[in-house]
Design an enzyme around this catalytic site. Structure first.
Site, PDB file in Angstrom:
ATOM      1  N   GLY A 253       0.795  -1.229   0.000  1.00 18.52           N
ATOM      2  CA  GLY A 253       0.000   0.000   0.000  1.00 18.52           C
ATOM      3  C   GLY A 253       0.829   1.281   0.000  1.00 18.52           C
ATOM      4  N   SER A 254       2.025   1.246  -0.593  1.00 18.82           N
ATOM      5  CA  SER A 254       2.805   2.489  -0.634  1.00 18.82           C
ATOM      6  C   SER A 254       2.130   3.517  -1.542  1.00 18.82           C
ATOM      7  CB  SER A 254       4.262   2.230  -1.043  1.00 18.82           C
ATOM      8  OG  SER A 254       4.352   1.827  -2.384  1.00 18.82           O
ATOM      9  N   ASN A 255       1.485   3.066  -2.602  1.00 15.16           N
ATOM     10  CA  ASN A 255       0.721   4.003  -3.441  1.00 15.16           C
ATOM     11  C   ASN A 255      -0.483   4.548  -2.676  1.00 15.16           C
ATOM     12  OD1 ASN A 255       1.775   4.350  -6.306  1.00 15.16           O
ATOM     13  ND2 ASN A 255       1.919   2.130  -6.052  1.00 15.16           N
TER      14      ASN A 255
ATOM     15  N   LEU B  73      -4.387  -7.112  -6.853  1.00 15.57           N
ATOM     16  CA  LEU B  73      -3.948  -8.154  -7.781  1.00 15.57           C
ATOM     17  C   LEU B  73      -5.076  -8.967  -8.437  1.00 15.57           C
ATOM     18  CD1 LEU B  73      -0.750  -9.415  -5.944  1.00 15.57           C
ATOM     19  CD2 LEU B  73      -0.890  -7.980  -7.984  1.00 15.57           C
TER      20      LEU B  73
ATOM     21  N   ILE C  22     -11.215  -7.334 -11.568  1.00 15.93           N
ATOM     22  CA  ILE C  22     -12.565  -7.047 -11.081  1.00 15.93           C
ATOM     23  C   ILE C  22     -13.609  -7.492 -12.119  1.00 15.93           C
ATOM     24  CG2 ILE C  22     -11.787  -5.155  -9.596  1.00 15.93           C
ATOM     25  CD1 ILE C  22     -12.874  -3.202 -11.656  1.00 15.93           C
TER      26      ILE C  22
ATOM     27  N   ASN D 228      -6.321   2.484 -12.293  1.00 21.39           N
ATOM     28  CA  ASN D 228      -5.319   1.493 -11.880  1.00 21.39           C
ATOM     29  C   ASN D 228      -3.941   2.056 -12.181  1.00 21.39           C
ATOM     30  OD1 ASN D 228      -4.225  -1.035 -11.048  1.00 21.39           O
ATOM     31  ND2 ASN D 228      -3.977  -1.616 -13.196  1.00 21.39           N
TER      32      ASN D 228
ATOM     33  N   HIS E  63      -0.043   0.796 -13.198  1.00 21.15           N
ATOM     34  CA  HIS E  63       0.702  -0.365 -13.690  1.00 21.15           C
ATOM     35  C   HIS E  63       2.178   0.022 -13.820  1.00 21.15           C
ATOM     36  CE1 HIS E  63       1.131  -4.230 -15.647  1.00 21.15           C
ATOM     37  NE2 HIS E  63       1.947  -3.644 -16.498  1.00 21.15           N
TER      38      HIS E  63
ATOM     39  N   ASP F 200      -5.511  -4.026 -18.388  1.00 18.93           N
ATOM     40  CA  ASP F 200      -4.463  -3.040 -18.725  1.00 18.93           C
ATOM     41  C   ASP F 200      -4.651  -2.364 -20.080  1.00 18.93           C
ATOM     42  OD1 ASP F 200      -3.198  -3.598 -16.317  1.00 18.93           O
ATOM     43  OD2 ASP F 200      -1.923  -5.137 -17.187  1.00 18.93           O
TER      44      ASP F 200
ATOM     45  N   GLU G  10       5.769   6.035  -9.575  1.00 21.92           N
ATOM     46  CA  GLU G  10       4.351   5.722  -9.346  1.00 21.92           C
ATOM     47  C   GLU G  10       3.790   6.649  -8.263  1.00 21.92           C
ATOM     48  OE1 GLU G  10       3.250   1.574  -8.810  1.00 21.92           O
ATOM     49  OE2 GLU G  10       5.115   0.960  -9.756  1.00 21.92           O
TER      50      GLU G  10
HETATM   51  C1  GRF Z   1       2.952  -1.192  -7.729  1.00 19.86           C
HETATM   52  O1  GRF Z   1       4.127  -1.436  -8.424  1.00 19.86           O
HETATM   53  C2  GRF Z   1       1.787  -1.077  -8.692  1.00 19.86           C
HETATM   54  O2  GRF Z   1       2.136  -0.535  -9.924  1.00 19.86           O
HETATM   55  C3  GRF Z   1       1.402  -2.493  -8.888  1.00 19.86           C
HETATM   56  O3  GRF Z   1       1.594  -3.105  -7.631  1.00 19.86           O
HETATM   57  C4  GRF Z   1       2.563  -2.376  -6.864  1.00 19.86           C
HETATM   58  C5  GRF Z   1       1.910  -1.989  -5.578  1.00 19.86           C
HETATM   59  O4  GRF Z   1       2.749  -1.404  -4.671  1.00 19.86           O
HETATM   60  N1  GRF Z   1       0.096  -2.589  -9.467  1.00 19.86           N
HETATM   61  P1  GRF Z   1       2.168  -0.783  -3.334  1.00 19.86           P
HETATM   62  O5  GRF Z   1       1.300  -1.855  -2.672  1.00 19.86           O
HETATM   63  O6  GRF Z   1       1.372   0.433  -3.685  1.00 19.86           O
HETATM   64  O7  GRF Z   1       3.354  -0.461  -2.487  1.00 19.86           O
END
Ligand code: GRF
Length: 197
Positions: A12-14, A86, A89, A103, A105, A146, A175
């Site tokens: 969940g870093s994003n 992952l 949906i 999303n 990618h 995608d 990202e």
């Molecule tokens: C990211 O590289 C994103 O592009 C992919 O999964 C990874 C998730 O990273 N779909 P995080 O869980 O947000 O750290």
């Protein structure tokens, strides 16, 4: 303020970047709920640390997608962000939030997308193909993996010394910049009326 629902499967870093961007008012939105298909996803902890409802839904359940929609409705979510989620949906889900599911990618789509292209596999394929440039893509989710409309991309140089893991790290940094920027663009497009003066 636009209510965002974030779907995760892992770290969940994003998600964290999206939460921070909301808190710092870089985007006119709030994360209303975080949903994970993995009970031990660290992203759930990140949500709770920010006092955001965090919900685990068992992916083995037949009506998984229905359950997700129920939760999104409960929290009046208007924009769905898949962030390291992952699972694919359902069509019903896409239909319900058509044009309002994003999303991220870790490659420059349309290259290196589709089934099996996730995590380190993507960067491995990029290096094996001797690409000079990689990056990340934020796109709208539709029925095909995608393939939806691209909102924005950030490029990253592929270095001769790169391993898939090292490249993955540099792409992830981009990202973190790309996702809040893309959300800002989408909110402007979909939710903010243009002023006539
Ligand atoms: C990211 O590289 C994103 O592009 C992919 O999964 C990874 C998730 O990273 N779909 P995080 O869980 O947000 O750290």
């Amino acid at each position: 303020m636009v209510k965002i629902g974030v779907l995760i499967s892992g770290s969940g870093s994003n998600l964290q970047e999206i939460i921070d961007a909301c808190n710092e008012k870089r985007i006119n939105a709030e994360v209303a709920v975080v949903i994970s298909n993995r009970q031990n996803a660290y992203g759930l902890e990140r949500a709770l640390k920010s006092s955001i409802p965090a919900v685990y839904i068992d992916p083995k359940k037949e009506d998984f997608n229905k359950k997700v929609i129920e939760i999104l409705e409960k929290y009046k979510v208007e924009l769905v962000c898949l962030a390291g989620f992952l699972l694919k949906i359902s069509e019903e889900f896409v239909k319900k939030y058509r044009g309002k599911i994003l999303n991220i990618h870790p490659a420059l789509l349309p290259k290196y997308g589709g089934a099996g292209m996730y995590g380190v596999h993507v960067h491995d394929a990029v290096i094996k193909a001797k690409e000079k440039v990689s990056g990340c893509t934020v796109h709208i989710v539709d029925e095909e993996y995608d393939k939806g409309t691209i909102i924005l991309q950030k490029k990253v140089k592929v270095l001769k010394s790169d391993t898939p893991e090292i490249l993955q790290k540099r792409v992830l940094e981009q990202e973190h910049i790309a996702y809040p920027e893309a959300i800002k663009i989408v909110i402007k497009m979909l939710f903010e009326k243009t002023k006539n003066h």
